[in-house]
Write an enzyme that holds these catalytic residues in place. Structure first.
Site, PDB file in Angstrom:
ATOM      1  CD  GLU A  14      -8.937  -2.387  -1.719  1.00  0.00           C
ATOM      2  OE1 GLU A  14      -9.578  -2.738  -0.714  1.00  0.00           O
ATOM      3  OE2 GLU A  14      -8.128  -3.130  -2.290  1.00  0.00           O
ATOM      4  CG  ASP A  42      -1.851  -1.198   1.286  1.00  0.00           C
ATOM      5  OD1 ASP A  42      -2.347  -1.608   0.222  1.00  0.00           O
ATOM      6  OD2 ASP A  42      -2.057  -1.735   2.381  1.00  0.00           O
TER       7      ASP A  42
HETATM    8  C1  6LW Z   1      -5.879  -1.881   2.095  1.00  0.00           C
HETATM    9  C2  6LW Z   1      -6.592  -1.858   0.829  1.00  0.00           C
HETATM   10  C3  6LW Z   1      -5.844  -2.871   0.134  1.00  0.00           C
HETATM   11  O1  6LW Z   1      -6.444  -1.135   3.093  1.00  0.00           O
HETATM   12  O2  6LW Z   1      -5.567  -3.838   1.007  1.00  0.00           O
HETATM   13  O3  6LW Z   1      -4.663  -3.490  -1.718  1.00  0.00           O
HETATM   14  C4  6LW Z   1      -5.900  -3.359   2.278  1.00  0.00           C
HETATM   15  N1  6LW Z   1      -5.449  -2.736  -1.057  1.00  0.00           N
HETATM   16  O4  6LW Z   1      -6.558  -0.680   0.133  1.00  0.00           O
HETATM   17  C5  6LW Z   1      -4.908  -3.825   3.253  1.00  0.00           C
HETATM   18  O5  6LW Z   1      -3.603  -3.578   2.776  1.00  0.00           O
END
Ligand code: 6LW
Length: 497
Positions: A174, A14
């Site tokens: 996300e 991330d």
């Molecule tokens: C993070 C989300 C994600 O909060 O995995 O790959 C989650 N993206 O954005 C945990 O790393």
């Protein structure tokens, strides 16, 4: 120069990047590990040096007995007006908060909580306004990328939280980030879930509240259809402009252990992909919307990889990490020896055993460390979670000292090859390649093979969650263990592309 991906290898997921004072700064998720949120510095976006962590005090982050892969989720780093901000979610307590510092090499503030839910918070400083974004449910019950205007001095919301984008229609929207570039506000996010279907998508608007138009060729970056190819799971990224004016996306991805084996044990790593803007104001990433092993970047420098790690050339507060909040009275960490005192907490518990670890950075590795004990057990563990780990250790057994290898894979636990030692000390050795770990000891000058185990059983596909393999020195029980002569070296030229 030509650089190779990943630019930061091992469990550093991330990534979020900002530019400040002629350099770049990057943060990554840390979950149940402490200190929280690894912090890196770079001159060129390719060579990253870890300079510490953001959450260094237990008062900044709750980690008490939290589940593995709970705790600190994706952070964002931003720089404004002489001050650095890091905003993140504690997914266990469901809180979004930020901390700040005016000295990137110093301590960060206590957390300032923001009353907006969801995960993966981000900040946009835009003129005299500050926007706070996350992926969650807004004040009216609508789900998606949610935004409010924030008073950055207090963390107080200046507007209700309102959903501004639903993504391009794929699952698990996300990691929203918004950028004001030229006439547009660009809203970039990840979709598809952080596995093999991961991707980066975006939309743009003339106003930070929208309405947003989706990029017609979404996803802008994904490896979901790029096969057979080792690099998979590309997504969750941040857009960054370098000091030559070129744009890049720093994103996460992972490397399968083998072209035809969909397992990854090294966690999610940092990849750098070039971005180009067209005159119509849309941007594209990579050569064809996928992330490749090598790219060219403007500049004349060499790519540097960390290698031959020892106690002397690593810093216990920089590259090393504990599980949850450590009991610091059990650690004496010097530049030539680490002394660990065991406790009654074992590696099998979602707690804080005596454990301090480096990430495994590459498939091909040679690790060696000397350990000397008085009582009980100490060793080195290839650690994915409290349920999945391989432990090579020495132990006091009655009047003898023994070495052994223990495999924990879910409920299957197995101890093999108990070797009686000449004395209370041995050298513990792990040789890794993409497929297996090989364990041996040196006792009284003689090397003895103890056993091997597949990398796949400590991979994310088996152990679940969001982390990667940590190489932990640990102690259990009443004794004190002295670790010396650590060396962890990688063969960065050997890979399986
Ligand atoms: C993070 C989300 C994600 O909060 O995995 O790959 C989650 N993206 O954005 C945990 O790393």
């Amino acid at each position: 120069m030509i650089y190779n991906n990943p630019v930061v290898s091992g469990f550093y997921p991330d990534p979020s990047v900002c530019a400040a004072n002629g350099k770049f700064y990057m943060v990554c998720s840390s979950f149940q590990y402490f200190p929280g949120v690894p912090l890196f510095e770079s001159d060129n976006l390719v060579n990253w040096k870890q300079i510490g962590h953001v959450l260094t005090r237990p008062s900044q982050v709750y980690l008490e007995k939290i589940n593995s892969s709970g705790g600190v989720f994706a952070p964002t780093i931003r720089y404004n007006n002489g001050r650095f901000y890091m905003v993140t979610t504690n997914d266990t307590t469901h809180e979004n908060f930020y901390v700040y510092t005016d000295d990137i090499y110093g301590e960060w503030s206590e957390p300032v909580r923001v009353d907006q839910g969801g995960i993966d918070p981000s900040l946009l400083f835009d003129g005299d306004k500050v926007y706070f974004l996350s992926n969650g449910t807004d004040d009216y019950g609508e789900g998606g990328v949610t935004q409010c205007e924030l008073d950055i001095e207090t963390g107080r919301k200046l507007t209700p939280s309102k959903c501004i984008w639903h993504g391009s229609g794929r699952r698990f929207l996300e990691s929203p980030h918004m950028y004001h570039i030229g006439d547009y506000y660009y809203l970039m996010a990840a979709e598809g879930g952080t596995e093999y279907g991961h991707m980066i998508t975006y939309a743009r608007a003339k106003n930070p509240w929208g309405p947003f138009d989706n990029y017609p060729l979404n996803p802008v970056l994904t490896n979901k259809n790029k096969a057979p190819y080792i690099i998979q799971g590309i997504g969750h990224g941040d857009l960054i402009q370098d000091y030559n004016g070129n744009y890049h996306i720093a994103c996460l991805g992972f490397r399968q252990i083998h072209l035809w084996k969909a397992y990854h044990n090294l966690g999610r790593e940092v990849f750098l992909v070039p971005v180009s803007f067209s005159c119509d104001g849309w941007f594209r990433a990579g050569n064809d919307g996928t992330a490749e092993y090598s790219y060219e970047i403007e500049g004349d420098f060499e790519q540097i990889r960390p290698n031959n790690l020892t106690f002397a050339n690593t810093d216990s507060s920089v590259e090393w990490a504990y599980l949850r909040h450590p009991h610091m009275e059990n650690y004496e960490l010097g530049s030539d020896a680490y002394i660990l005192r065991g406790s009654n907490i074992s590696l099998d518990e979602a707690d804080s055993p005596t454990f301090i670890a480096l990430r495994q950075r590459w498939f091909y590795m040679d690790l060696s460390v000397d350990v000397k004990i008085d009582e009980d057990t100490a060793g080195v563990t290839v650690y994915a979670s409290e349920s999945e780990h391989y432990d090579l250790y020495i132990q006091k057994a009655g009047d003898y000292y023994v070495a052994a290898l223990k495999f924990s894979v879910g409920p299957a636990k197995h101890v093999q090859n108990i070797v009686v030692l000449n004395d209370c000390e041995a050298t513990l050795k792990i040789k890794a390649d993409n497929m297996d770990y090989h364990f041996s000891i040196v006792d009284g000058g003689e090397e003895k093979y103890i056993g091997s185990a597949p990398t796949k059983y400590v991979s994310t596909e088996v152990a679940e969650g969001f982390t990667g393999v940590m190489l932990g020195l640990y102690a259990e029980g009443a004794g004190e263990a002295r670790f010396t002569n650590l060396s962890a070296s990688y063969d960065y030229d050997k890979n399986n592309y």
